[in-house]
Design a protein around this motif. Structure first.
Motif, mmCIF file in Angstrom:
data_model
loop_
_atom_site.group_PDB
_atom_site.id
_atom_site.type_symbol
_atom_site.label_atom_id
_atom_site.label_comp_id
_atom_site.label_asym_id
_atom_site.label_seq_id
_atom_site.Cartn_x
_atom_site.Cartn_y
_atom_site.Cartn_z
ATOM 1 N N LEU A 133 2.524 -7.459 -2.497
ATOM 2 C CA LEU A 133 1.882 -6.255 -1.986
ATOM 3 C C LEU A 133 0.551 -6.625 -1.340
ATOM 4 C CD1 LEU A 133 2.415 -3.721 -4.927
ATOM 5 C CD2 LEU A 133 3.773 -3.967 -2.843
ATOM 6 N N GLY A 134 0.139 -5.836 -0.355
ATOM 7 C CA GLY A 134 -1.130 -6.067 0.303
ATOM 8 C C GLY A 134 -1.944 -4.789 0.374
ATOM 9 N N ALA A 135 -3.266 -4.935 0.322
ATOM 10 C CA ALA A 135 -4.165 -3.786 0.451
ATOM 11 C C ALA A 135 -5.368 -4.214 1.277
ATOM 12 C CB ALA A 135 -4.613 -3.275 -0.913
ATOM 13 N N HIS A 136 -5.814 -3.321 2.154
ATOM 14 C CA HIS A 136 -7.002 -3.576 2.974
ATOM 15 C C HIS A 136 -8.048 -2.539 2.579
ATOM 16 C CE1 HIS A 136 -9.499 -3.884 6.708
ATOM 17 N NE2 HIS A 136 -9.198 -5.162 6.532
ATOM 18 N N LEU A 137 -9.075 -2.988 1.865
ATOM 19 C CA LEU A 137 -10.086 -2.079 1.324
ATOM 20 C C LEU A 137 -11.455 -2.400 1.895
ATOM 21 C CD1 LEU A 137 -10.999 0.141 -0.632
ATOM 22 C CD2 LEU A 137 -11.221 -1.619 -2.406
ATOM 23 N N ARG A 138 -12.016 -1.458 2.630
ATOM 24 C CA ARG A 138 -13.383 -1.594 3.136
ATOM 25 C C ARG A 138 -14.311 -0.818 2.205
ATOM 26 N NH1 ARG A 138 -14.244 -0.685 9.398
ATOM 27 N NH2 ARG A 138 -16.287 -1.396 8.674
ATOM 28 N N CYS A 139 -15.388 -1.473 1.769
ATOM 29 C CA CYS A 139 -16.262 -0.815 0.794
ATOM 30 C C CYS A 139 -17.712 -1.281 0.881
ATOM 31 C CB CYS A 139 -15.737 -1.054 -0.623
ATOM 32 S SG CYS A 139 -15.632 -2.789 -1.099
ATOM 33 N N LEU A 171 2.161 -2.511 2.422
ATOM 34 C CA LEU A 171 0.736 -2.563 2.717
ATOM 35 C C LEU A 171 0.119 -1.175 2.647
ATOM 36 C CD1 LEU A 171 -1.728 -4.203 3.831
ATOM 37 C CD2 LEU A 171 -0.896 -3.642 6.124
ATOM 38 N N VAL A 172 -1.067 -1.082 2.054
ATOM 39 C CA VAL A 172 -1.851 0.156 2.071
ATOM 40 C C VAL A 172 -3.236 -0.190 2.630
ATOM 41 C CG1 VAL A 172 -0.630 1.247 0.165
ATOM 42 C CG2 VAL A 172 -2.619 -0.186 -0.317
ATOM 43 N N VAL A 173 -3.833 0.784 3.342
ATOM 44 C CA VAL A 173 -5.091 0.491 4.038
ATOM 45 C C VAL A 173 -6.089 1.632 3.840
ATOM 46 C CG1 VAL A 173 -3.892 -0.895 5.780
ATOM 47 C CG2 VAL A 173 -4.339 1.541 6.220
ATOM 48 N N THR A 174 -7.351 1.333 4.160
ATOM 49 C CA THR A 174 -8.435 2.289 4.027
ATOM 50 C C THR A 174 -8.334 3.376 5.095
ATOM 51 O OG1 THR A 174 -9.864 0.523 3.201
ATOM 52 C CG2 THR A 174 -10.940 2.547 3.943
ATOM 53 N N PHE A 216 -10.182 -0.894 11.902
ATOM 54 C CA PHE A 216 -9.718 -2.236 11.523
ATOM 55 C C PHE A 216 -8.480 -2.121 10.640
ATOM 56 C CE2 PHE A 216 -11.201 -6.566 9.596
ATOM 57 C CZ PHE A 216 -10.066 -7.164 10.126
ATOM 58 N N SER A 217 -8.522 -1.243 9.631
ATOM 59 C CA SER A 217 -7.377 -1.067 8.746
ATOM 60 C C SER A 217 -6.158 -0.573 9.510
ATOM 61 C CB SER A 217 -7.725 -0.074 7.632
ATOM 62 O OG SER A 217 -8.645 -0.636 6.713
ATOM 63 N N TRP A 218 -6.363 0.374 10.396
ATOM 64 C CA TRP A 218 -5.240 0.882 11.192
ATOM 65 C C TRP A 218 -4.647 -0.219 12.055
ATOM 66 C CZ3 TRP A 218 -8.134 5.904 12.996
ATOM 67 C CH2 TRP A 218 -8.123 6.828 11.942
ATOM 68 N N TYR A 219 -5.502 -1.065 12.608
ATOM 69 C CA TYR A 219 -5.028 -2.176 13.435
ATOM 70 C C TYR A 219 -4.175 -3.131 12.590
ATOM 71 C CZ TYR A 219 -5.359 -6.555 16.122
ATOM 72 O OH TYR A 219 -5.086 -7.716 16.789
ATOM 73 N N VAL A 220 -4.606 -3.405 11.369
ATOM 74 C CA VAL A 220 -3.849 -4.291 10.483
ATOM 75 C C VAL A 220 -2.480 -3.699 10.189
ATOM 76 C CG1 VAL A 220 -3.768 -5.346 8.197
ATOM 77 C CG2 VAL A 220 -5.923 -5.280 9.465
ATOM 78 N N LEU A 240 8.724 -5.244 13.972
ATOM 79 C CA LEU A 240 8.877 -3.805 14.166
ATOM 80 C C LEU A 240 8.044 -3.339 15.358
ATOM 81 C CD1 LEU A 240 8.425 -2.777 10.421
ATOM 82 C CD2 LEU A 240 10.591 -3.134 11.629
ATOM 83 N N ASP A 241 8.415 -2.195 15.908
ATOM 84 C CA ASP A 241 7.594 -1.587 16.951
ATOM 85 C C ASP A 241 6.266 -1.153 16.344
ATOM 86 O OD1 ASP A 241 9.512 -1.914 18.890
ATOM 87 O OD2 ASP A 241 10.407 0.069 18.573
ATOM 88 N N ILE A 242 5.193 -1.293 17.116
ATOM 89 C CA ILE A 242 3.893 -0.906 16.584
ATOM 90 C C ILE A 242 3.815 0.603 16.457
ATOM 91 C CG2 ILE A 242 2.844 -2.910 17.684
ATOM 92 C CD1 ILE A 242 1.450 -0.917 19.580
ATOM 93 N N GLU A 243 2.926 1.057 15.600
ATOM 94 C CA GLU A 243 2.738 2.485 15.347
ATOM 95 C C GLU A 243 1.625 3.005 16.246
ATOM 96 O OE1 GLU A 243 3.980 5.852 12.979
ATOM 97 O OE2 GLU A 243 4.733 3.796 13.121
ATOM 98 N N GLU A 244 1.887 4.115 16.930
ATOM 99 C CA GLU A 244 0.892 4.721 17.799
ATOM 100 C C GLU A 244 0.035 5.697 17.005
ATOM 101 O OE1 GLU A 244 0.088 3.724 20.632
ATOM 102 O OE2 GLU A 244 1.565 4.058 22.203
#
Length: 579
Positions: free
Chosen positions: A376-382, A548-551, A556-560, A571-575
């Motif tokens: 599992l992955g997580a992107h946390l900005r804090c 994956l879960v993101v902030t 930056f998180s959305w880009y990841v 996969l196709d990227i998400e718009e």
């Protein structure tokens, strides 16, 4: 729509202002008795008048001489500013998108030199923009510029990445243009100074060859502080070569504005400037406005003041269109399916791609996964600004997404687990997460084995004690958190993760893979850029995670999640543009 371009943009040339002096007439002393008045003889009176006239003439001559001297000084100052200013003289008018007409043609300075190997076609038209802020804001602006240039059939002038140091924040068109010019001039002057002291690299000396007037320009400046940032070509961290096959580009060495004023062909003498006065002044749309003479209309839920139709620019006669900021995921309002497909294609090629980063991220991913099916992955900005203020809320939200939304523990069991970890709070506060945690925000779910985790010899040892309760064994799955926390092993915002995931990993646990990245230096300036590349490594590791879960609210998180993760899994990227 005249508000789109400030009158200040029209006054790029120095102005001379002279103030006229003011005179006051004092009254003479009051006489108490008229009999006290005495009258001189006629001869003495004539002499007095003559002397007075001569005195006045002398004063008048002195005044004229002073005004002439002041005039020469003012014009001399104006000429100095004109010849040394980095901003070319131009006559800029207002662009009114509602009229879809050309009213902002201006003159560029005649080019003094040409970029090596650059030959503009007679019919070639160009588009430029002004970058600002950090890497990801610059990336978003470039993506929008590439799409816009493609749809307008123009060659895009691409400024390099301004990497590291203190970011240049958004300013209006005129101010930002001058800031970028000064910043790049300071950078070049520092390189020139290093060359004079023989501390420059061969790469820097090659760059300086493209600026033959640099010694003269830098001689007029004071001693500068050491450079703390670098200018990098986009191909150094992305698959920009693939983009150039989709869209013609010219990568400039620095300030696009300076490049325009020194390297374009002398025949290029028309430019349409679409200047912004605020960050969300305008956006571009491919929708058709039936009445072009009507006032600009606002689309629903738009954060932008005005809309500029692409049809108003498609056949514009200007050789160059200059735009201010293009930052913003909603800057382009696209409805045409082919236009949306083009944007997705360009964004896909903007995924991070650096050989050393790719190797290190793959090595870390293999170590985290071990012989298992994934992690599992997580992107946390804090650790900065808004995300510091919302760190506890965001970390708890990501924890709920992992435990309840992905691993499937019931809400009641997840809540009890929180209480066991010492997290208090009423249940209604937890229910506000329901719309986030009920779905994992992924339309495609990759296989993930939740069976009891068994570590192998190639995997770093789990720091926590493995769960043995049947309903909690799935928490033994490896979890890698990419975060900007200064110390994730003690940070209170990560406490829930440390208590519930025994196999929790951070980038700091892999020094063998991190150290080669941290030591990277820019070959031109010599500035260490490894510290800025480390967050990219962090992001590229979690892009290999099975889930994956993101902030929230982090570009930056959305880009990841929307680009890196999906590209990595085919996969196709998400718009996320809203249009």
């Amino acid at each position: 729509m005249s508000s789109l371009l400030s009158h200040r943009v029209a006054q790029n040339s120095p102005s001379v202002t002279m103030e006229k002096g003011a005179y006051r007439i004092r009254r003479g002393p009051l006489l108490r008795n008229p009999e006290d008045i005495t009258f001189p003889s006629t001869k003495r009176q004539s002499q007095a008048i003559s002397a007075s006239l001569i005195s006045q003439e002398k004063r008048l001559v002195l005044l004229v001489m002073f005004l002439v001297f002041a005039t020469f000084c003012c014009f001399g100052t104006a000429y100095y500013l004109f010849t040394t200013s980095s901003v070319p003289m131009s006559n800029t008018y207002f662009f009114r998108p509602s009229l879809a007409t050309s009213t902002s043609l201006s003159q560029l300075d005649l080019a003094q030199t040409r970029q090596r190997n650059f030959q503009a076609r007679p019919d070639e038209k160009f588009l430029s923009y002004l970058p600002h802020s950090g890497f990801h804001n610059q990336r978003i602006a470039l993506e929008n510029a590439l799409v816009l240039a493609r749809l307008l059939n123009r060659t895009l002038l691409v400024p390099p990445i301004r990497f590291g140091g203190k970011a240049i924040p958004y300013r209006n068109f005129t101010v930002l243009q001058r800031i970028l010019d000064v910043d790049h001039a300071s950078y070049l002057c520092q390189l020139s100074n290093n060359a004079a002291h023989r501390t420059n690299t061969p790469a820097a000396q090659t760059v300086l060859l493209d600026f033959p007037d640099l010694i003269e320009r830098c001689s007029l400046t004071e001693e500068r502080e050491p450079v703390t940032h670098a200018y990098l070509p986009w191909g150094s961290v992305t698959d920009f070569d693939s983009i150039t096959r989709l869209q013609p580009t010219i990568q400039t060495l620095g300030s696009t504005h300076h490049w325009l004023s020194t390297r374009l062909d002398p025949s290029v003498d028309e430019v349409l400037i679409i200047a912004d006065t605020s960050k969300y002044n305008y956006r571009f749309t491919d929708e058709i406005i039936l009445d072009p003479l009507s006032e600009p209309r606002l689309f629903a839920n738009s954060t932008y003041s005005d809309d500029i139709t692409l049809s108003s620019l498609t056949n514009h006669p200007a050789r160059l269109i200059q735009i201010g900021t293009l930052f913003g995921t909603r800057r382009l309002k696209l409805s045409d399916p082919s236009h949306k497909a083009l944007r997705r294609q360009i964004r896909r090629h903007m995924a991070l791609k650096h050989p050393l980063l790719q190797k290190s991220s793959a090595d870390i991913s293999r170590k985290v996964s071990g012989s298992g099916p994934g992690f599992l992955g997580a992107h946390l900005r804090c650790n900065d600004g808004y995300f510091r203020d919302t760190a506890m809320e965001n970390s708890r939200m990501l924890w709920w997404k992992l435990v309840h939304g992905i691993l499937g523990l019931s809400k009641e069991r997840t809540r009890r687990l929180e209480l066991d970890c010492g997290i208090t709070g009423n249940s209604s506060w937890s229910r506000q997460f329901e719309r986030y945690i009920s779905q994992s925000n992924f339309r495609v779910h990759l296989p993930l084995d939740y069976r009891p985790f068994i570590a192998d010899v190639h995997q770093p040892k789990c720091k926590g004690e493995l769960h043995t309760e049947p309903d909690l064994e799935r928490l033994n799955v490896p979890l890698f958190i990419a975060t900007d926390s200064e110390d994730p092993y003690t940070d209170v915002h990560l406490g829930l993760f440390r208590q519930t995931f025994p196999c929790l990993y951070f980038l700091g646990g892999f020094p063998g893979e991190v150290e080669p990245i941290a030591g990277i230096r820019d070959p031109v300036s010599g500035v260490g850029i490894g510290e800025m590349l480390v967050p990219f490594l962090d992001a590229m590791v979690i892009a290999r995670a099975a889930r994956l879960v993101v902030t929230p609210h982090s570009t930056f998180s959305w880009y990841v999640r929307d680009v890196l993760w999906r590209v990595n899994h085919g996969l196709d990227i998400e718009e996320r543009s809203g249009g």
